[in-house]
Design a protein around this motif. Sequence first.
Motif, PDB file in Angstrom:
ATOM      1  N   GLU A  84       0.696  -1.241   0.009  1.00  0.00           N
ATOM      2  CA  GLU A  84       0.082   0.094   0.188  1.00  0.00           C
ATOM      3  C   GLU A  84       0.926   1.440   0.034  1.00  0.00           C
ATOM      4  O   GLU A  84       0.423   2.191  -0.556  1.00  0.00           O
ATOM      5  N   PHE A  85       1.977   1.144   0.684  1.00  0.00           N
ATOM      6  CA  PHE A  85       2.792   2.399   0.800  1.00  0.00           C
ATOM      7  C   PHE A  85       3.696   2.487  -0.522  1.00  0.00           C
ATOM      8  O   PHE A  85       3.822   3.624  -1.090  1.00  0.00           O
ATOM      9  N   ALA A  86       4.134   1.439  -1.059  1.00  0.00           N
ATOM     10  CA  ALA A  86       4.825   1.482  -2.266  1.00  0.00           C
ATOM     11  C   ALA A  86       3.940   2.244  -3.412  1.00  0.00           C
ATOM     12  O   ALA A  86       4.427   2.914  -4.190  1.00  0.00           O
ATOM     13  N   GLU A  87       2.667   1.708  -3.371  1.00  0.00           N
ATOM     14  CA  GLU A  87       1.858   2.296  -4.203  1.00  0.00           C
ATOM     15  C   GLU A  87       1.555   3.745  -4.168  1.00  0.00           C
ATOM     16  O   GLU A  87       1.377   4.345  -5.273  1.00  0.00           O
ATOM     17  N   LYS A  88       1.342   4.239  -2.752  1.00  0.00           N
ATOM     18  CA  LYS A  88       1.435   5.612  -2.731  1.00  0.00           C
ATOM     19  C   LYS A  88       2.503   6.255  -3.130  1.00  0.00           C
ATOM     20  O   LYS A  88       2.579   7.308  -3.493  1.00  0.00           O
ATOM     21  N   ILE A  89       3.843   5.763  -2.880  1.00  0.00           N
ATOM     22  CA  ILE A  89       5.056   6.506  -3.361  1.00  0.00           C
ATOM     23  C   ILE A  89       4.824   6.570  -4.981  1.00  0.00           C
ATOM     24  O   ILE A  89       5.116   7.554  -5.577  1.00  0.00           O
ATOM     25  N   LEU A  90       4.566   5.508  -5.449  1.00  0.00           N
ATOM     26  CA  LEU A  90       4.404   5.314  -7.016  1.00  0.00           C
ATOM     27  C   LEU A  90       3.431   6.304  -7.550  1.00  0.00           C
ATOM     28  O   LEU A  90       3.606   7.124  -8.574  1.00  0.00           O
ATOM     29  N   GLY A  91       2.543   6.643  -6.779  1.00  0.00           N
ATOM     30  CA  GLY A  91       1.299   7.579  -7.010  1.00  0.00           C
ATOM     31  C   GLY A  91       1.473   8.881  -6.483  1.00  0.00           C
ATOM     32  O   GLY A  91       0.755   9.583  -6.858  1.00  0.00           O
ATOM     33  N   HIS A  92       2.661   9.376  -6.259  1.00  0.00           N
ATOM     34  CA  HIS A  92       3.125  10.607  -5.697  1.00  0.00           C
ATOM     35  C   HIS A  92       2.033  10.992  -4.710  1.00  0.00           C
ATOM     36  O   HIS A  92       2.314  12.176  -4.310  1.00  0.00           O
ATOM     37  N   GLU A  93       1.536  10.223  -3.873  1.00  0.00           N
ATOM     38  CA  GLU A  93       0.612  10.469  -2.672  1.00  0.00           C
ATOM     39  C   GLU A  93       1.432  10.497  -1.402  1.00  0.00           C
ATOM     40  O   GLU A  93       0.992  11.071  -0.516  1.00  0.00           O
ATOM     41  N   SER A  95       4.708  -8.925   0.888  1.00  0.00           N
ATOM     42  CA  SER A  95       3.801  -9.657   0.835  1.00  0.00           C
ATOM     43  C   SER A  95       2.349  -9.118   0.659  1.00  0.00           C
ATOM     44  O   SER A  95       2.292  -8.081   1.271  1.00  0.00           O
ATOM     45  N   PRO A  96       1.434  -9.403  -0.262  1.00  0.00           N
ATOM     46  CA  PRO A  96       1.334 -10.428  -1.063  1.00  0.00           C
ATOM     47  C   PRO A  96       2.107 -10.240  -2.515  1.00  0.00           C
ATOM     48  O   PRO A  96       2.093 -11.114  -3.314  1.00  0.00           O
ATOM     49  N   VAL A  97       2.487  -8.994  -2.717  1.00  0.00           N
ATOM     50  CA  VAL A  97       3.182  -8.696  -3.939  1.00  0.00           C
ATOM     51  C   VAL A  97       4.381  -9.242  -4.368  1.00  0.00           C
ATOM     52  O   VAL A  97       4.403  -9.958  -5.311  1.00  0.00           O
ATOM     53  N   GLN A  98       5.241  -9.276  -3.428  1.00  0.00           N
ATOM     54  CA  GLN A  98       6.750  -9.861  -3.560  1.00  0.00           C
ATOM     55  C   GLN A  98       7.258  -9.476  -4.947  1.00  0.00           C
ATOM     56  O   GLN A  98       7.880 -10.289  -5.649  1.00  0.00           O
ATOM     57  N   GLU A  99       7.466  -8.177  -5.343  1.00  0.00           N
ATOM     58  CA  GLU A  99       8.014  -7.769  -6.438  1.00  0.00           C
ATOM     59  C   GLU A  99       8.567  -6.479  -6.309  1.00  0.00           C
ATOM     60  O   GLU A  99       8.265  -5.887  -5.458  1.00  0.00           O
ATOM     61  N   ILE A 100       9.888  -6.119  -7.042  1.00  0.00           N
ATOM     62  CA  ILE A 100      10.268  -4.959  -6.786  1.00  0.00           C
ATOM     63  C   ILE A 100       9.643  -4.045  -8.042  1.00  0.00           C
ATOM     64  O   ILE A 100       9.567  -4.522  -9.245  1.00  0.00           O
ATOM     65  N   VAL A 101       9.005  -3.109  -7.590  1.00  0.00           N
ATOM     66  CA  VAL A 101       7.966  -2.546  -8.372  1.00  0.00           C
ATOM     67  C   VAL A 101       8.365  -0.956  -8.960  1.00  0.00           C
ATOM     68  O   VAL A 101       7.703  -0.507  -9.679  1.00  0.00           O
ATOM     69  N   GLY A 102       9.633  -0.648  -8.210  1.00  0.00           N
ATOM     70  CA  GLY A 102       9.985   0.627  -8.909  1.00  0.00           C
ATOM     71  C   GLY A 102      11.117   1.080  -7.955  1.00  0.00           C
ATOM     72  O   GLY A 102      11.754   0.596  -7.027  1.00  0.00           O
ATOM     73  N   SER A 103      11.527   2.665  -8.081  1.00  0.00           N
ATOM     74  CA  SER A 103      12.533   2.991  -7.642  1.00  0.00           C
ATOM     75  C   SER A 103      12.501   4.488  -7.387  1.00  0.00           C
ATOM     76  O   SER A 103      11.542   5.148  -7.632  1.00  0.00           O
ATOM     77  N   PHE A 104      13.265   4.965  -6.249  1.00  0.00           N
ATOM     78  CA  PHE A 104      13.053   6.670  -5.947  1.00  0.00           C
ATOM     79  C   PHE A 104      14.476   7.127  -5.658  1.00  0.00           C
ATOM     80  O   PHE A 104      15.239   6.360  -5.226  1.00  0.00           O
ATOM     81  N   SER A 105      14.791   8.263  -5.989  1.00  0.00           N
ATOM     82  CA  SER A 105      16.048   8.772  -5.298  1.00  0.00           C
ATOM     83  C   SER A 105      15.820   9.306  -3.941  1.00  0.00           C
ATOM     84  O   SER A 105      14.513   9.737  -3.788  1.00  0.00           O
ATOM     85  N   LEU A 106      16.682   9.292  -2.947  1.00  0.00           N
ATOM     86  CA  LEU A 106      16.910   9.858  -1.482  1.00  0.00           C
ATOM     87  C   LEU A 106      17.210  11.396  -1.458  1.00  0.00           C
ATOM     88  O   LEU A 106      18.395  11.857  -2.051  1.00  0.00           O
ATOM     89  N   ASN A 107      16.169  12.348  -1.660  1.00  0.00           N
ATOM     90  CA  ASN A 107      16.274  13.782  -1.468  1.00  0.00           C
ATOM     91  C   ASN A 107      16.924  14.399  -0.213  1.00  0.00           C
ATOM     92  O   ASN A 107      17.948  15.100  -0.146  1.00  0.00           O
ATOM     93  N   SER A 108      16.474  13.747   0.935  1.00  0.00           N
ATOM     94  CA  SER A 108      16.922  14.091   2.211  1.00  0.00           C
ATOM     95  C   SER A 108      16.587  12.994   3.573  1.00  0.00           C
ATOM     96  O   SER A 108      15.594  12.329   2.902  1.00  0.00           O
ATOM     97  N   VAL A 109      17.157  13.277   4.374  1.00  0.00           N
ATOM     98  CA  VAL A 109      16.900  12.289   5.443  1.00  0.00           C
ATOM     99  C   VAL A 109      16.642  13.028   6.773  1.00  0.00           C
ATOM    100  O   VAL A 109      17.571  14.209   7.079  1.00  0.00           O
ATOM    101  N   SER A 110      15.592  13.173   7.418  1.00  0.00           N
ATOM    102  CA  SER A 110      15.393  14.091   8.583  1.00  0.00           C
ATOM    103  C   SER A 110      15.220  12.966  10.035  1.00  0.00           C
ATOM    104  O   SER A 110      14.751  11.980   9.652  1.00  0.00           O
TER     105      SER A 110
END
Length: 142
Positions: free
Chosen positions: A10-19, A44-59
Amino acid sequence: MDVLLSIKPEFAEKILGHEKRYEFRKTPFRDPSIIETVYMYASSPVQEIVGSFSLNSVSEGTPAELWRKFGSDSGIDQRSRFMDYFADTDTGYAFEVADVQRFTEPVDPQQRVDDFRPPVSFQYLRGEYDSLIHSGPNSGSD
């Protein structure tokens, strides 16, 4: 250096959807400045590498501070759910997501790597999955 990050679908999808603009963790990367690409392994249950992102900063901050600063961009609709995740720690980390890429074809590493074990949280990659991630028509932007 690249990182393979286990993340709930659910969080991977929200990242991919820019939410979701921030990913939250209890453990930071050793040296965020050397991280080039963060690959998202949807657990689980997806168990796939679905995308990527760059790390802009860490707080870094207390869970309450992180929620106050980044809660509206967290992809989490309930403060209690956020605080439950950090219940056993005083310090948390907010990874700012940038340059999100959705793979046109997710990668099932268990079908292509004999000894693949998904990371509990994340693992540093030193080229061992380059052919897996970069082969074929995987990368494409959303």
